[in-house]
Motif scaffolding. Structure first.
Motif, mmCIF file in Angstrom:
data_model
loop_
_atom_site.group_PDB
_atom_site.id
_atom_site.type_symbol
_atom_site.label_atom_id
_atom_site.label_comp_id
_atom_site.label_asym_id
_atom_site.label_seq_id
_atom_site.Cartn_x
_atom_site.Cartn_y
_atom_site.Cartn_z
ATOM 1 N N LEU A 100 110.428 -74.871 21.087
ATOM 2 C CA LEU A 100 110.801 -73.341 20.988
ATOM 3 C C LEU A 100 109.168 -73.079 22.166
ATOM 4 O O LEU A 100 109.569 -71.695 22.491
ATOM 5 N N ARG A 101 107.758 -73.937 22.059
ATOM 6 C CA ARG A 101 106.956 -72.649 22.116
ATOM 7 C C ARG A 101 107.137 -73.029 24.455
ATOM 8 O O ARG A 101 106.526 -71.665 24.992
ATOM 9 N N SER A 102 107.606 -73.854 24.576
ATOM 10 C CA SER A 102 108.142 -73.916 25.801
ATOM 11 C C SER A 102 108.701 -72.822 26.368
ATOM 12 O O SER A 102 109.356 -72.859 27.872
ATOM 13 N N LEU A 103 109.831 -71.626 26.039
ATOM 14 C CA LEU A 103 110.268 -71.418 26.318
ATOM 15 C C LEU A 103 109.761 -69.661 25.851
ATOM 16 O O LEU A 103 108.810 -69.888 25.867
ATOM 17 N N ASP A 104 110.436 -68.747 27.344
ATOM 18 C CA ASP A 104 109.416 -67.696 27.318
ATOM 19 C C ASP A 104 109.782 -66.749 25.951
ATOM 20 O O ASP A 104 111.127 -66.749 25.746
ATOM 21 N N LEU A 105 108.672 -65.780 25.573
ATOM 22 C CA LEU A 105 108.293 -64.791 24.443
ATOM 23 C C LEU A 105 109.635 -64.158 24.227
ATOM 24 O O LEU A 105 109.822 -63.829 23.164
ATOM 25 N N THR A 106 109.523 -63.355 25.753
ATOM 26 C CA THR A 106 110.562 -61.701 25.862
ATOM 27 C C THR A 106 111.820 -62.709 25.301
ATOM 28 O O THR A 106 112.547 -61.817 24.734
ATOM 29 N N ALA A 107 112.088 -63.591 26.332
ATOM 30 C CA ALA A 107 113.526 -63.793 25.999
ATOM 31 C C ALA A 107 114.241 -64.308 24.520
ATOM 32 O O ALA A 107 115.603 -63.941 24.056
ATOM 33 N N TRP A 108 113.678 -65.565 24.309
ATOM 34 C CA TRP A 108 114.139 -66.084 22.660
ATOM 35 C C TRP A 108 113.898 -64.510 22.129
ATOM 36 O O TRP A 108 114.596 -65.247 20.990
ATOM 37 N N ARG A 109 113.064 -63.283 21.608
ATOM 38 C CA ARG A 109 113.237 -62.979 21.026
ATOM 39 C C ARG A 109 114.547 -61.894 21.179
ATOM 40 O O ARG A 109 114.367 -61.308 20.359
ATOM 41 N N SER A 110 114.287 -61.986 22.312
ATOM 42 C CA SER A 110 115.883 -61.112 22.780
ATOM 43 C C SER A 110 117.195 -61.618 22.188
ATOM 44 O O SER A 110 117.646 -61.306 21.661
ATOM 45 N N ARG A 111 116.695 -63.150 21.987
ATOM 46 C CA ARG A 111 118.311 -63.572 20.767
ATOM 47 C C ARG A 111 117.968 -63.582 19.636
ATOM 48 O O ARG A 111 119.229 -64.158 18.646
ATOM 49 N N VAL A 112 116.758 -63.406 19.149
ATOM 50 C CA VAL A 112 116.415 -63.409 17.410
ATOM 51 C C VAL A 112 116.302 -61.956 16.973
ATOM 52 O O VAL A 112 116.114 -60.745 17.589
ATOM 53 N N THR A 113 117.190 -61.696 15.834
ATOM 54 C CA THR A 113 117.211 -60.584 15.175
ATOM 55 C C THR A 113 116.575 -60.418 13.835
ATOM 56 O O THR A 113 117.206 -61.878 13.250
ATOM 57 N N ALA A 114 116.024 -59.834 13.212
ATOM 58 C CA ALA A 114 114.852 -59.910 11.622
ATOM 59 C C ALA A 114 114.935 -58.332 11.024
ATOM 60 O O ALA A 114 115.014 -57.489 11.402
ATOM 61 N N VAL A 115 115.202 -58.802 9.558
ATOM 62 C CA VAL A 115 114.922 -58.219 9.102
ATOM 63 C C VAL A 115 113.835 -58.408 7.811
ATOM 64 O O VAL A 115 114.241 -59.430 6.755
ATOM 65 N N PHE A 116 113.218 -58.259 7.492
ATOM 66 C CA PHE A 116 111.533 -58.903 6.391
ATOM 67 C C PHE A 116 111.509 -57.723 5.787
ATOM 68 O O PHE A 116 112.175 -56.892 5.560
ATOM 69 N N GLN A 117 110.840 -57.757 4.825
ATOM 70 C CA GLN A 117 111.194 -57.063 3.609
ATOM 71 C C GLN A 117 110.090 -55.103 3.313
ATOM 72 O O GLN A 117 110.037 -54.539 2.905
ATOM 73 N N ASP A 118 108.843 -56.154 4.635
ATOM 74 C CA ASP A 118 108.453 -54.568 5.235
ATOM 75 C C ASP A 118 108.936 -54.163 6.483
ATOM 76 O O ASP A 118 108.203 -54.293 7.440
ATOM 77 N N PHE A 119 110.284 -54.359 6.410
ATOM 78 C CA PHE A 119 110.946 -53.478 7.918
ATOM 79 C C PHE A 119 110.374 -52.079 8.046
ATOM 80 O O PHE A 119 109.711 -51.140 7.295
ATOM 81 N N VAL A 120 110.221 -51.259 9.657
ATOM 82 C CA VAL A 120 110.578 -50.387 10.036
ATOM 83 C C VAL A 120 111.189 -49.333 9.532
ATOM 84 O O VAL A 120 112.174 -50.081 9.514
ATOM 85 N N ARG A 121 110.510 -48.317 9.587
ATOM 86 C CA ARG A 121 111.345 -47.312 8.928
ATOM 87 C C ARG A 121 110.992 -46.405 10.235
ATOM 88 O O ARG A 121 110.126 -45.606 9.970
ATOM 89 N N PHE A 122 111.462 -46.009 11.066
ATOM 90 C CA PHE A 122 111.693 -44.840 12.364
ATOM 91 C C PHE A 122 111.906 -43.710 12.085
ATOM 92 O O PHE A 122 112.177 -43.597 11.648
ATOM 93 N N GLU A 123 111.144 -43.147 12.528
ATOM 94 C CA GLU A 123 111.377 -41.529 11.618
ATOM 95 C C GLU A 123 111.936 -40.483 13.149
ATOM 96 O O GLU A 123 111.277 -40.033 13.891
#
Length: 240
Positions: free
Chosen positions: A51-74
């Protein structure tokens, strides 16, 4: 936390629930998959590639996450579900429906008081919006969904119902759920029990129940607590 000979393979397109006591490494594993930090030894591989050899931006474009402290946009409901503005209105509405948030508000309503026509949401409603954001990303091509206690503010029935809809909406992608509620995780294809930084049990709900190991012990203990609570409230809920 230092993982201890952690060995876990997650087949693409399947759902995996991760359970274990606090400090077992559940959230650490999710954050490693998001590459919030990298392992100092060993490796996480995707299709055999570190995973460390993959482009970070490209990898994160393939991942979606919801954590307990998710963002609440106004922002508007639409922009909360689709921050990048790439989804169609139909995709936004479908994501809200899959998250159990259909009819929550008009798409252009600002989710904060103090703005003209703005409204505030409960904690459980915000969690549904955060889930809709993840499901909208799936519709836009994300292939890995990470859910870390995403519906903790919903009641047991509400969480189980939402997760069933999430599983249906993410059937073709890899879904990882972290939850303390066994009535929810039992619906995943496989369940992983983490303890002391390593996998001690892995299998389907039925397989782990029949094994009568750590998972069965934790499940039975939680079932007894739910039964006691429901009896006191004069209600009946079957966690099995």
């Amino acid at each position: 936390l230092i993982f201890n000979r952690l060995d876990l393979t997650i087949p693409a397109g399947t759902s995996l629930a991760i359970v274990g006591q606090n400090g077992a490494g559940k959230t650490t594993l999710a954050k490693l998959l998001c590459r919030f930090y990298d392992p100092t030894s060993g490796a996480i591989e995707v299709d055999g590639i570190d995973l460390r050899s993959l482009d970070l931006t490209a990898w994160r474009s393939r991942v979606t996450a919801v954590f307990q402290d998710f963002v609440r946009f106004e922002w508007s409901l639409r922009d909360n579900v689709d921050p990048g503005g790439a989804a169609t209105e139909a995709e936004v509405r479908a994501a809200l429906s899959d998250a159990g948030a259909a009819g929550l508000a008009d798409l252009d309503t600002t989710l904060a008081k103090g703005y003209p026509g703005g409204t505030d949401l409960s904690g459980g409603q915000w969690q549904r919006v955060a889930l809709a954001r993840a499901l909208c990303a799936v519709r836009r091509g994300a292939g890995l969904v990470l859910l870390d206690e995403p519906t903790a503010q919903l009641d047991v029935r509400g969480e189980a119902a939402v997760f069933d809809k999430v599983l249906a909406a993410t059937r073709q992608v890899t879904t990882i759920l972290i939850s303390h509620r066994f009535s929810t995780v039992r619906h995943a294809d496989r369940i992983c029990v983490l303890e002391d930084g390593r996998v001690i049990e892995l299998g389907s709900h039925d397989e782990l129940m029949n094994r009568r190991g750590r998972y069965r012990t934790m499940f039975d203990l939680q079932a007894k607590r739910f039964e006691a609570t429901m009896d006191e409230e004069g209600a009946v809920f079957d966690v099995l």
